[in-house]
Design an enzyme around this catalytic site. Structure first.
Site, PDB file in Angstrom:
ATOM      1  N   ARG A 150      54.428  -7.820 -42.435  1.00  0.00           N
ATOM      2  CA  ARG A 150      53.715  -6.766 -41.413  1.00  0.00           C
ATOM      3  C   ARG A 150      52.857  -7.617 -40.508  1.00  0.00           C
ATOM      4  O   ARG A 150      52.424  -8.698 -40.768  1.00  0.00           O
ATOM      5  CB  ARG A 150      53.111  -5.656 -42.185  1.00  0.00           C
ATOM      6  CG  ARG A 150      51.661  -6.216 -42.718  1.00  0.00           C
ATOM      7  CD  ARG A 150      50.347  -5.800 -42.246  1.00  0.00           C
ATOM      8  NE  ARG A 150      49.380  -6.638 -42.864  1.00  0.00           N
ATOM      9  CZ  ARG A 150      48.890  -8.120 -42.993  1.00  0.00           C
ATOM     10  NH1 ARG A 150      49.702  -8.817 -42.022  1.00  0.00           N
ATOM     11  NH2 ARG A 150      47.914  -8.470 -43.609  1.00  0.00           N
TER      12      ARG A 150
ATOM     13  N   HIS B 272      39.955  -5.599 -41.954  1.00  0.00           N
ATOM     14  CA  HIS B 272      38.727  -5.593 -42.862  1.00  0.00           C
ATOM     15  C   HIS B 272      38.094  -4.322 -42.782  1.00  0.00           C
ATOM     16  O   HIS B 272      36.884  -4.131 -42.968  1.00  0.00           O
ATOM     17  CB  HIS B 272      37.767  -6.679 -42.418  1.00  0.00           C
ATOM     18  CG  HIS B 272      38.341  -8.114 -42.931  1.00  0.00           C
ATOM     19  ND1 HIS B 272      38.388  -8.691 -44.088  1.00  0.00           N
ATOM     20  CD2 HIS B 272      38.969  -8.977 -42.135  1.00  0.00           C
ATOM     21  CE1 HIS B 272      38.887  -9.969 -44.260  1.00  0.00           C
ATOM     22  NE2 HIS B 272      39.151 -10.023 -42.802  1.00  0.00           N
TER      23      HIS B 272
ATOM     24  N   GLY C 223      49.572 -15.042 -43.142  1.00  0.00           N
ATOM     25  CA  GLY C 223      48.773 -13.557 -42.969  1.00  0.00           C
ATOM     26  C   GLY C 223      50.003 -12.471 -42.513  1.00  0.00           C
ATOM     27  O   GLY C 223      49.585 -11.749 -42.032  1.00  0.00           O
TER      28      GLY C 223
ATOM     29  N   SER D  25      51.739 -10.938 -44.714  1.00  0.00           N
ATOM     30  CA  SER D  25      52.020 -10.157 -46.017  1.00  0.00           C
ATOM     31  C   SER D  25      53.222 -10.528 -46.651  1.00  0.00           C
ATOM     32  O   SER D  25      53.808  -9.605 -47.576  1.00  0.00           O
ATOM     33  CB  SER D  25      51.910  -8.903 -45.425  1.00  0.00           C
ATOM     34  OG  SER D  25      51.481  -7.788 -46.635  1.00  0.00           O
ATOM     35  N   SER D  26      53.768 -11.877 -47.008  1.00  0.00           N
ATOM     36  CA  SER D  26      54.780 -12.173 -47.611  1.00  0.00           C
ATOM     37  C   SER D  26      54.512 -11.682 -49.288  1.00  0.00           C
ATOM     38  O   SER D  26      55.267 -11.237 -49.908  1.00  0.00           O
ATOM     39  CB  SER D  26      55.414 -13.444 -47.539  1.00  0.00           C
ATOM     40  OG  SER D  26      54.214 -14.368 -47.794  1.00  0.00           O
TER      41      SER D  26
ATOM     42  N   ASP E 185      48.509  -3.311 -46.763  1.00  0.00           N
ATOM     43  CA  ASP E 185      50.006  -4.186 -46.762  1.00  0.00           C
ATOM     44  C   ASP E 185      50.926  -3.713 -47.505  1.00  0.00           C
ATOM     45  O   ASP E 185      52.194  -3.156 -47.019  1.00  0.00           O
ATOM     46  CB  ASP E 185      49.685  -5.532 -47.423  1.00  0.00           C
ATOM     47  CG  ASP E 185      48.472  -6.304 -46.486  1.00  0.00           C
ATOM     48  OD1 ASP E 185      48.096  -5.874 -45.393  1.00  0.00           O
ATOM     49  OD2 ASP E 185      48.056  -7.270 -47.078  1.00  0.00           O
TER      50      ASP E 185
ATOM     51  N   TYR F 190      37.158 -13.912 -48.529  1.00  0.00           N
ATOM     52  CA  TYR F 190      37.575 -12.248 -48.363  1.00  0.00           C
ATOM     53  C   TYR F 190      36.683 -11.560 -49.410  1.00  0.00           C
ATOM     54  O   TYR F 190      35.966 -10.367 -48.961  1.00  0.00           O
ATOM     55  CB  TYR F 190      38.885 -12.358 -48.824  1.00  0.00           C
ATOM     56  CG  TYR F 190      39.607 -10.949 -48.687  1.00  0.00           C
ATOM     57  CD1 TYR F 190      40.232 -10.716 -47.476  1.00  0.00           C
ATOM     58  CD2 TYR F 190      39.228  -9.963 -49.698  1.00  0.00           C
ATOM     59  CE1 TYR F 190      40.573  -9.442 -47.323  1.00  0.00           C
ATOM     60  CE2 TYR F 190      40.039  -8.770 -49.361  1.00  0.00           C
ATOM     61  CZ  TYR F 190      40.656  -8.520 -48.269  1.00  0.00           C
ATOM     62  OH  TYR F 190      41.064  -7.114 -48.154  1.00  0.00           O
TER      63      TYR F 190
HETATM   64  C1  GLA Z   1      44.493  -8.651 -46.343  1.00  0.00           C
HETATM   65  C2  GLA Z   1      44.655  -7.467 -47.311  1.00  0.00           C
HETATM   66  C3  GLA Z   1      44.334  -6.062 -46.761  1.00  0.00           C
HETATM   67  C4  GLA Z   1      43.365  -6.223 -45.368  1.00  0.00           C
HETATM   68  C5  GLA Z   1      43.441  -7.601 -44.485  1.00  0.00           C
HETATM   69  C6  GLA Z   1      42.277  -7.620 -43.753  1.00  0.00           C
HETATM   70  O1  GLA Z   1      45.769  -8.614 -45.771  1.00  0.00           O
HETATM   71  O2  GLA Z   1      45.544  -7.534 -48.341  1.00  0.00           O
HETATM   72  O3  GLA Z   1      44.110  -5.271 -47.527  1.00  0.00           O
HETATM   73  O4  GLA Z   1      42.098  -6.100 -46.074  1.00  0.00           O
HETATM   74  O5  GLA Z   1      43.418  -8.675 -45.407  1.00  0.00           O
HETATM   75  O6  GLA Z   1      42.450  -6.230 -42.645  1.00  0.00           O
END
Ligand code: GLA
Length: 399
Positions: free
Chosen positions: A26, A33, A124, A126-127, A171, A223
């Site tokens: 995605r 955040h 970043g 989301s793999s 995600d 994070y």
């Molecule tokens: C990562 C986390 C999500 C979200 C983003 C920032 O992708 O897995 O849950 O917090 O960072 O928006």
């Protein structure tokens, strides 16, 4: 598919795989955040996916091999307490799904399969959550379980805490629920999922800074620190407003008190760092609603403006950007993008830039010339620089 089938036969012999599960990566268009602060996000699934070609086993063993040779084979038994691999191991994302399902459903059977990802890794995009979702969906299928879609999204967000990052639910929800051609506004506590059609002439360019955004190590610590800072700030502001009993989340705070009043109270009550973290969360939550509306009415310029404002806020107030991400956003907007921002957690990874079908060519060219060529990276550009296609969500196909 042929490569996956060959790898399956090499590894597991004559028995054929029965299913393939595909789960997209995605980009988040706006609202970063915010999810773990129970404020909305607005992501869109990609065409790039994690695939697992698999068949069921008649015992709790999970055996997977990864097509990518940098990732070794994985084998573990499903149980209530699955031992994690060292931090950063890809197997932990599969174990996360397995343990969470085992907690809810006793006596699960495992599976054996081959994993492949066309989602760039540590970018970043989301793999890793796509892998959690793919593993869970395959295990749900082999065990004939039925789960409500929203429950599944919430369960998988919880499951991923296994790897040590206190992430929100964005995600996993978009990976499961995306509908092709749309972006989705997702709200939390309880989870709500509302798709919006992406206007046909809008183009989202994705440009990888090539700074690795790992979900482990330093980025994980930074994070998790942000999640604690946001909680602390919320409690202090609720107290100064005399509302500590009524306010348990940013969402309830925003529903009870005007934004201006909230920000003034925060500036008075919080240290400089906490005030900036807090301002990002509150203003970003507001921007999501404005951006969703801008997309619904086809207001390209406003959407782009909100993206750039979001980037500024992530850079200056939330401090999760880096020089490379800032440089990419500047190159894109200088070349005619309506707006650009980092996407996802930050600390590296990708930016996205909003273009039209007529401006997209110039923006791609400028990014190529001014970012990648200068760094002498011209080879892997298909993975590093592309136009996102709004893809559909997770899918299992019987072979
Ligand atoms: C990562 C986390 C999500 C979200 C983003 C920032 O992708 O897995 O849950 O917090 O960072 O928006």
């Amino acid at each position: 598919m042929e490569e996956l089938r060959r790898a399956f036969a090499d590894r597991y012999g004559v028995k054929e795989p029965t299913h393939i599960v595909s789960v997209p990566g995605r980009i988040n268009l706006i609202g970063d955040h915010t999810d773990y602060n129970s404020l909305p996000v607005f992501p869109m699934a990609l065409g790039q996916c994690v695939h697992i070609l698999y068949r069921a086993r008649e015992n709790p063993l999970v055996r997977l091999v990864n097509i990518d040779p940098q990732f070794g084979p994985l084998e573990f038994a499903l149980s209530l307490a699955v031992n994690p691999d060292p931090p950063g191991g890809w197997g932990n994302y599969v174990k996360a799904a397995g343990q969470e399902l085992a907690l809810q459903f006793p006596k699960l059977n495992g599976l054996e399969g081959v994993v492949e990802s066309t989602i760039p890794i540590a970018a970043g995009l989301s793999s890793s959550s796509a892998l959690v979702v793919a593993a869970a969906i395959a295990l749900i299928q082999v065990n004939n379980l039925s789960l409500d879609r929203t429950d599944l999204m919430e369960m998988l967000a919880r499951a991923e805490h296994y790897v040590g990052t206190r992430g929100g639910g964005m995600d996993q929800a978009i990976c499961v629920g995306a509908e092709s051609g749309t972006a989705a506004r997702i709200d939390f506590d309880p989870l709500r999922f509302a798709p919006t059609l992406v206007p046909p002439r809008w183009r989202f360019v994705v440009a990888n800074s090539l700074v690795r955004a790992e979900k482990s190590g330093e980025a994980r610590d930074a994070y998790n620190l942000r999640t604690r800072e946001c909680n602390e700030a919320l409690q202090i502001v609720a107290a100064i407003l005399g509302l500590e009993k009524e306010i348990s989340s940013y969402a309830t705070l925003l529903s009870k008190v005007e934004v201006e009043k909230i920000l003034t109270a925060a500036d008075q009550a919080l240290s400089d760092t906490l005030a900036r973290r807090f301002r990002h969360v509150v203003t970003e939550g507001v921007r999501v609603t404005q951006a969703e509306h801008a997309m619904q009415v086809g207001d390209h310029e406003t959407f782009g403006y909100l993206m750039s404002e979001s980037h500024r806020s992530l850079r200056d107030d939330f401090e999760v950007s880096c020089p490379e991400l800032n440089e990419l956003t500047e190159i894109a907007t200088d070349a005619g993008a309506a707006g650009a921002r980092l996407t996802g957690a930050g600390f590296g990874g990708c930016v996205i830039a909003l273009c039209t079908d007529s401006s997209v060519g110039g923006v791609l060219e400028s990014l190529r010339d001014n970012y990648y060529s200068r760094r002498k990276v011209e080879h892997d550009l298909i993975e590093a620089l592309f136009v996102a296609e709004p893809g559909g969500g997770a899918e299992v196909v019987e072979l």
